[in-house]
Design a protein around this motif. Sequence first.
Motif, PDB file in Angstrom:
ATOM      1  N   VAL A 193       0.854  -1.184   0.000  1.00 29.65           N
ATOM      2  CA  VAL A 193       0.000   0.000   0.000  1.00 29.65           C
ATOM      3  C   VAL A 193       0.891   1.236   0.000  1.00 29.65           C
ATOM      4  O   VAL A 193       1.773   1.379   0.862  1.00 29.65           O
ATOM      5  N   ILE A 194       0.661   2.114  -0.962  1.00 32.08           N
ATOM      6  CA  ILE A 194       1.438   3.347  -1.063  1.00 32.08           C
ATOM      7  C   ILE A 194       0.490   4.532  -0.966  1.00 32.08           C
ATOM      8  O   ILE A 194      -0.510   4.603  -1.688  1.00 32.08           O
ATOM      9  N   PHE A 195       0.802   5.447  -0.066  1.00 31.60           N
ATOM     10  CA  PHE A 195       0.007   6.663   0.107  1.00 31.60           C
ATOM     11  C   PHE A 195       0.793   7.862  -0.415  1.00 31.60           C
ATOM     12  O   PHE A 195       2.003   7.952  -0.195  1.00 31.60           O
ATOM     13  N   THR A 196       0.108   8.769  -1.096  1.00 28.80           N
ATOM     14  CA  THR A 196       0.698  10.087  -1.265  1.00 28.80           C
ATOM     15  C   THR A 196       0.560  10.805   0.071  1.00 28.80           C
ATOM     16  O   THR A 196      -0.263  10.432   0.910  1.00 28.80           O
ATOM     17  N   ARG A 197       1.356  11.831   0.290  1.00 31.67           N
ATOM     18  CA  ARG A 197       1.342  12.490   1.596  1.00 31.67           C
ATOM     19  C   ARG A 197      -0.035  13.057   1.924  1.00 31.67           C
ATOM     20  O   ARG A 197      -0.515  12.942   3.063  1.00 31.67           O
ATOM     21  N   GLU A 198      -0.703  13.654   0.936  1.00 29.81           N
ATOM     22  CA  GLU A 198      -2.032  14.225   1.171  1.00 29.81           C
ATOM     23  C   GLU A 198      -3.039  13.135   1.531  1.00 29.81           C
ATOM     24  O   GLU A 198      -3.843  13.292   2.451  1.00 29.81           O
ATOM     25  N   ALA A 199      -2.989  12.020   0.799  1.00 28.38           N
ATOM     26  CA  ALA A 199      -3.924  10.925   1.069  1.00 28.38           C
ATOM     27  C   ALA A 199      -3.659  10.308   2.438  1.00 28.38           C
ATOM     28  O   ALA A 199      -4.591   9.951   3.164  1.00 28.38           O
ATOM     29  N   TYR A 200      -2.387  10.191   2.806  1.00 24.64           N
ATOM     30  CA  TYR A 200      -2.030   9.623   4.107  1.00 24.64           C
ATOM     31  C   TYR A 200      -2.626  10.459   5.241  1.00 24.64           C
ATOM     32  O   TYR A 200      -3.214   9.924   6.186  1.00 24.64           O
ATOM     33  N   ASP A 201      -2.483  11.776   5.142  1.00 23.09           N
ATOM     34  CA  ASP A 201      -3.024  12.657   6.184  1.00 23.09           C
ATOM     35  C   ASP A 201      -4.538  12.508   6.294  1.00 23.09           C
ATOM     36  O   ASP A 201      -5.099  12.509   7.399  1.00 23.09           O
ATOM     37  N   GLN A 202      -5.212  12.361   5.146  1.00 20.32           N
ATOM     38  CA  GLN A 202      -6.670  12.216   5.166  1.00 20.32           C
ATOM     39  C   GLN A 202      -7.092  10.904   5.823  1.00 20.32           C
ATOM     40  O   GLN A 202      -8.025  10.858   6.624  1.00 20.32           O
ATOM     41  N   VAL A 203      -6.387   9.813   5.500  1.00 20.61           N
ATOM     42  CA  VAL A 203      -6.733   8.506   6.060  1.00 20.61           C
ATOM     43  C   VAL A 203      -6.478   8.476   7.558  1.00 20.61           C
ATOM     44  O   VAL A 203      -7.308   7.969   8.336  1.00 20.61           O
ATOM     45  N   VAL A 204      -5.360   9.020   7.993  1.00 19.03           N
ATOM     46  CA  VAL A 204      -5.042   9.037   9.427  1.00 19.03           C
ATOM     47  C   VAL A 204      -6.055   9.873  10.190  1.00 19.03           C
ATOM     48  O   VAL A 204      -6.502   9.494  11.283  1.00 19.03           O
ATOM     49  N   ALA A 205      -6.447  11.000   9.614  1.00 18.01           N
ATOM     50  CA  ALA A 205      -7.435  11.853  10.287  1.00 18.01           C
ATOM     51  C   ALA A 205      -8.775  11.132  10.413  1.00 18.01           C
ATOM     52  O   ALA A 205      -9.428  11.194  11.460  1.00 18.01           O
ATOM     53  N   ARG A 206      -9.167  10.420   9.365  1.00 14.60           N
ATOM     54  CA  ARG A 206     -10.466   9.717   9.391  1.00 14.60           C
ATOM     55  C   ARG A 206     -10.452   8.532  10.334  1.00 14.60           C
ATOM     56  O   ARG A 206     -11.335   8.398  11.200  1.00 14.60           O
ATOM     57  N   LEU A 207      -9.466   7.666  10.208  1.00 13.40           N
ATOM     58  CA  LEU A 207      -9.433   6.461  11.033  1.00 13.40           C
ATOM     59  C   LEU A 207      -9.000   6.746  12.463  1.00 13.40           C
ATOM     60  O   LEU A 207      -9.418   6.054  13.391  1.00 13.40           O
ATOM     61  N   GLY A 208      -8.168   7.764  12.650  1.00 13.61           N
ATOM     62  CA  GLY A 208      -7.757   8.117  13.999  1.00 13.61           C
ATOM     63  C   GLY A 208      -8.922   8.626  14.816  1.00 13.61           C
ATOM     64  O   GLY A 208      -9.089   8.280  15.990  1.00 13.61           O
ATOM     65  N   ASN A 209      -9.766   9.438  14.197  1.00 16.85           N
ATOM     66  CA  ASN A 209     -10.940   9.966  14.898  1.00 16.85           C
ATOM     67  C   ASN A 209     -11.935   8.864  15.224  1.00 16.85           C
ATOM     68  O   ASN A 209     -12.508   8.814  16.315  1.00 16.85           O
ATOM     69  N   SER A 210     -12.139   7.936  14.280  1.00 16.07           N
ATOM     70  CA  SER A 210     -13.087   6.847  14.546  1.00 16.07           C
ATOM     71  C   SER A 210     -12.547   5.925  15.623  1.00 16.07           C
ATOM     72  O   SER A 210     -13.303   5.346  16.391  1.00 16.07           O
ATOM     73  N   GLY A 211     -11.223   5.801  15.706  1.00 10.08           N
ATOM     74  CA  GLY A 211     -10.646   4.979  16.751  1.00 10.08           C
ATOM     75  C   GLY A 211     -10.862   5.562  18.118  1.00 10.08           C
ATOM     76  O   GLY A 211     -11.126   4.862  19.096  1.00 10.08           O
ATOM     77  N   LYS A 212     -10.813   6.891  18.223  1.00  7.92           N
ATOM     78  CA  LYS A 212     -11.073   7.541  19.504  1.00  7.92           C
ATOM     79  C   LYS A 212     -12.532   7.381  19.915  1.00  7.92           C
ATOM     80  O   LYS A 212     -12.851   7.217  21.072  1.00  7.92           O
TER      81      LYS A 212
END
Length: 215
Positions: A193-212
């Motif tokens: 799995v390869i993320f561009t930097r912009e896509a990585y930030d979006q995925v972390v923000a989405r999944l990180g919030n749902s994890g909390k």
Amino acid sequence: MSTIDILDAAGAKTGSVDLPEAVFGAKVNIPLIHQVVIAQLAARRQGTHKTKTRGEVRGGGKKPYRQKGTGRARQGSTRAPQFAGGGIVHGPQPRDYTQKTPKKMKAAALRGALSDRAAGGRVYVIDGLVTGETPKTRAALDALRNITKARSVLLVVDEGDELTWLSLRNVPEVHLLDAGQLNTYDVLCYDEVIFTREAYDQVVARLGNSGKEDA
């Protein structure tokens, strides 16, 4: 919290980024992942398969032969199931295959799949693959091979990254996916799995919030 390098088109390190434990260090729950993947595949089914019963096939209104005296079994219609061209018994009918899967389950399964890939060193973050303003498939492929030699790659990009989309959309070994559409099935289907930097930030923000929220 572990970190990975951010790579450029030449495969050289340009920086580093943290891998949040909530997203890339989650527990890999195989039964949960299986349930989510099965539901995702079921949702793709159209459910339009249809066979006709004896009441729906055409013809057969006339009795094929007289009731008695032929030595054969009595028959009322040539469209009965035992005749060629007759109706089908217990055949498939249109149905909805959708399975209800809560959003938290989907998010947990996706975090588990990403954690599995990260644990195996199969997650990358890149600055970009193509420079300039013109799509270049050859240049994008060369840059991709500088980063990984995997046979199949899931490349997660920002929705507005038209340069990467146009450069790699027809390459069979590369599956392009918008960050907002990242899902468990596609993560598991491809070697890396390869993320561009912009896509990585979006995925972390989405999944990180749902994890909390789950915690």
